[in-house]
Design an enzyme around this catalytic site. Structure first.
Site, PDB file in Angstrom:
ATOM      1  N   GLN A 108       0.853  -1.191   0.000  1.00  0.00           N
ATOM      2  CA  GLN A 108       0.000   0.000   0.000  1.00  0.00           C
ATOM      3  C   GLN A 108       0.889   1.241   0.000  1.00  0.00           C
ATOM      4  OE1 GLN A 108      -3.402  -2.315   2.569  1.00  0.00           O
ATOM      5  NE2 GLN A 108      -2.736  -0.334   3.357  1.00  0.00           N
ATOM      6  N   HIS A 144      -4.140  -8.622  11.442  1.00  0.00           N
ATOM      7  CA  HIS A 144      -4.730  -9.519  10.459  1.00  0.00           C
ATOM      8  C   HIS A 144      -4.525 -10.984  10.846  1.00  0.00           C
ATOM      9  CE1 HIS A 144      -4.322  -6.174   7.169  1.00  0.00           C
ATOM     10  NE2 HIS A 144      -5.312  -5.956   8.010  1.00  0.00           N
ATOM     11  N   HIS A 186       0.229   4.964   0.245  1.00  0.00           N
ATOM     12  CA  HIS A 186      -0.927   5.825   0.532  1.00  0.00           C
ATOM     13  C   HIS A 186      -0.625   6.735   1.713  1.00  0.00           C
ATOM     14  CE1 HIS A 186      -2.747   2.726   3.578  1.00  0.00           C
ATOM     15  NE2 HIS A 186      -1.448   2.793   3.656  1.00  0.00           N
ATOM     16  N   ASN A 213      -5.187  -7.491   2.856  1.00  0.00           N
ATOM     17  CA  ASN A 213      -6.111  -7.256   3.970  1.00  0.00           C
ATOM     18  C   ASN A 213      -7.241  -8.285   3.892  1.00  0.00           C
ATOM     19  OD1 ASN A 213      -5.215  -4.883   2.314  1.00  0.00           O
ATOM     20  ND2 ASN A 213      -5.305  -3.919   4.296  1.00  0.00           N
TER      21      ASN A 213
HETATM   22  O1  KBG Z   1      -4.022  -1.570  11.292  1.00  0.00           O
HETATM   23  C1  KBG Z   1      -4.836  -1.483  10.179  1.00  0.00           C
HETATM   24  C2  KBG Z   1      -4.837  -2.780   9.429  1.00  0.00           C
HETATM   25  O2  KBG Z   1      -3.566  -3.119   8.936  1.00  0.00           O
HETATM   26  C3  KBG Z   1      -5.788  -2.738   8.313  1.00  0.00           C
HETATM   27  O3  KBG Z   1      -5.564  -3.180   7.202  1.00  0.00           O
HETATM   28  C4  KBG Z   1      -7.124  -2.230   8.695  1.00  0.00           C
HETATM   29  O4  KBG Z   1      -7.882  -2.005   7.568  1.00  0.00           O
HETATM   30  O5  KBG Z   1      -7.060  -1.042   9.458  1.00  0.00           O
HETATM   31  C5  KBG Z   1      -6.236  -1.081  10.594  1.00  0.00           C
HETATM   32  C6  KBG Z   1      -6.205   0.294  11.234  1.00  0.00           C
HETATM   33  O6  KBG Z   1      -7.398   0.616  11.786  1.00  0.00           O
END
Ligand code: KBG
Length: 573
Positions: free
Chosen positions: A395, A504, A397, A547
């Site tokens: 990612q 995750h 971003h 994710n």
């Molecule tokens: O820590 C992140 C996590 O890696 C992720 O993919 C999720 O969507 O959001 C989390 C943060 O709130």
């Protein structure tokens, strides 16, 4: 006096009573709290809500009762907290919201030792540790997922998630027991439910420039693309977006079915009971945390969606302990850095005809701003998908996590985050265990509990040699890509993040066809049970790098279909 269902006999009596007319009233007269419903769902996160929506929409007679350990902290049930204008104007301040929402799972004793505390102050005796807030004397620090955490609120992790919804690569679904075409369809449906788009940042100057720089320098096969996100730009004010939360997943179904849906908040799900038929769960004991009353809920089906730690914890506490429970745990490694965009990229913006008008307007409004980027220009949201040659998820971003805020020394408009997520080899030995560790004679050594009084989770997780080598390649790839874009933001140099930080964790109630190596079948129904389902990242049987939420929602859609099918036998003629 709190109402306690202190013995199993009380529970059995109440289950029997539930079959009589006016059972709830009779139970109340006897001093108990009994609730009878059709469908019980534990957990109000995106997976619990996927089950609720599918069941409410497709089964017009079913009553659904959902229990959530946290409180409802947003007036709209399950809404993403980042939808507030305040956070959209100042994304870094959202870091604090995420930090506040994460309660650690397992803190080893060493982490609570204060070596500089004055000797006169109280401290635990040598060899003892603090036993509070997830502190866990049984946790071996080297096997911990130290950053692993739980969010307890209505909407769960979806109140603060980044909404990234990429599709898993073939190598991220090798143990998936569902036929490919069927699963592709479920992923598509999950994308619709999560309101996934990949074009909501197309007009952003920063997004365009970052993406073009990567497209120019990286081979086409890397597939640099827009990050698929559960997000939609607002039509009333396109400066802001609506991030997907559980309210998005539920849509109108709660509104339309108010008499058929009930949410119990600040309610701990304690234990499932099968007192008459070992293949059937008849009831679940929950605790109202406000007054410590126990409530017995009798239902036709039970679905546990309390996250990758909470779900196996409830099964374990219910004495449902198949071999695979808590095992085959997989967590992603994370490499992270932040860069400040190169001068050449920033200086190319004013002369770019696509942005000329916006840049000139900005200059007029803010003549002292040295940056040719409007303050309301949306952040970049670019990704590089997993490929066989580069088996990690990337990612590129700018978003809020529990770390990585920019601080006062850099302008956030020129900072870009690089997050690389690495998979881990599936191993039976990687696991989370609960409660007592050893049996001494006939007795269990007293186990710790977490702060909610449930058996304390303990991690035993190692990355394999193969994982280590892949992580090393991933780190190199990150530094190469960072160099395309800019120079490291001081303090945010390339680093591996604390294990568990990806949030995750998968596999702890994995699905599969073989009950020896899985907890639930391909419909997410727990093996050897007719009416018990599990949902969430814990059902994912694979090592993923991307994710996992979209994948978990896809599994939940199939699971909810199986619940509906099961409920058909009870449909009124
Ligand atoms: O820590 C992140 C996590 O890696 C992720 O993919 C999720 O969507 O959001 C989390 C943060 O709130």
């Amino acid at each position: 006096m709190p109402i306690r269902l202190s013995s199993d006999d009380d529970v059995v009596r109440l289950i029997q009573l539930s079959k009589e007319p006016n059972a709830e009233k009779k139970a109340k007269e006897a001093g108990y709290r009994l609730v009878i419903t059709d469908v019980f769902i534990a957990g109000s996160g995106p997976i619990g809500c996927t089950y609720a929506r599918t069941i409410l929409d497709k089964n017009p007679s079913a009553h659904v009762l959902m229990a959530e350990i946290g409180s409802q902290d947003h007036p709209v049930m399950g809404s993403h907290f980042k939808n507030s204008v305040k956070y959209q104007k100042d994304i870094d301040s959202f870091v604090n919201v995420i930090k506040g929402a994460l309660q650690p799972v397992s803190v080893p004793p060493g982490d609570t030792l204060q070596t500089t505390l004055g000797e006169a102050a109280w401290a635990p005796p040598i060899g003892h540790a603090l036993v509070m807030q997830g502190n866990n004397p049984n946790q071996e620090p080297g096997l911990n997922l130290r950053a692993s955490a739980i969010t307890r609120t209505v909407g769960g992790m979806a109140t603060h998630w980044t909404c990234c919804c990429p599709l898993p690569h073939g190598q991220e679904r090798v143990s998936n027991p569902i036929p490919k075409d069927e699963f592709d369809g479920l992923l598509k449906e999950a994308g619709n439910l999560l309101n996934v788009h990949d074009n909501q940042y197309d007009h952003s100057i920063r997004h365009t420039k970052v993406k073009e720089a990567l497209l120019q320098e990286l081979p086409k096969a890397r597939g640099v693309s827009n990050l698929p996100l559960g997000v939609q730009r607002r039509s009333d004010n396109p400066e802001y977006v609506t991030w997907t939360g559980c309210d998005t997943i539920l849509g109108q179904s709660i509104e339309n079915n108010q008499t058929r849906f009930k949410l119990m908040t600040e309610t701990r799900v304690t234990q499932l009971y099968s007192s008459f038929d070992p293949k059937m769960v008849e009831a679940v004991k929950v605790r109202d945390l406000n007054n410590n009353d126990d409530v017995l809920i009798v239902a036709k089906t039970f679905t546990i969606c309390c996250g990758a730690i909470g779900t196996p914890q409830i099964l374990w506490n219910s004495n449902i302990r198949p071999d695979a429970l808590g095992r085959y745990l997989s967590e992603q490694s994370m490499a992270f850095c932040q860069i400040v965009l190169k001068r050449s990229i920033v200086e190319s913006i004013p002369g770019d005809s696509r942005f000329k008008e916006r840049v000139e307007h900005h200059k007029k409004q803010h003549p002292n701003d040295p940056l040719p980027i409007p303050f309301n220009d949306p952040e970049p949201q670019v990704y590089i998908p997993y490929t066989s040659d580069h088996p990690w998820h990337v990612q590129v971003h700018r978003d809020a996590f529990s770390y990585g805020d920019v601080g006062p020394k850099a302008d956030p408009r020129v900072v870009v985050d690089l997050r690389f997520f690495g998979k881990s080899k599936i191993s039976k030995e990687n696991r989370v265990t609960f409660g007592p560790k050893e049996q001494i004679g006939d007795e269990w050594k007293a186990g710790n509990t977490d702060i909610y009084g449930m058996p304390q989770p303990t991690f035993e997780v190692k990355r394999s040699k193969e994982d280590g080598e892949r992580d090393q390649r991933m780190m190199k790839d990150m530094t190469d890509i960072a160099n395309i874009l800019g120079a490291y933001l001081p303090g945010s140099n390339p680093q591996f993040m604390e294990p568990g930080l990806a949030l995750h964790v998968t596999g702890t109630t994995r699905i599969g066809s073989d009950p020896k190596t899985s907890v639930a079948d391909p419909d997410s129904r727990v093996h050897n049970f007719r009416n018990l389902w599990v949902g969430g990242n814990s059902v994912i049987p694979d090592a993923t790098a991307c994710n996992p939420t979209r994948t978990s929602v896809a599994y939940a859609l199939k699971g909810a279909g199986a619940v509906n099918k099961y409920l058909e036998q009870f449909k009124p003629e």
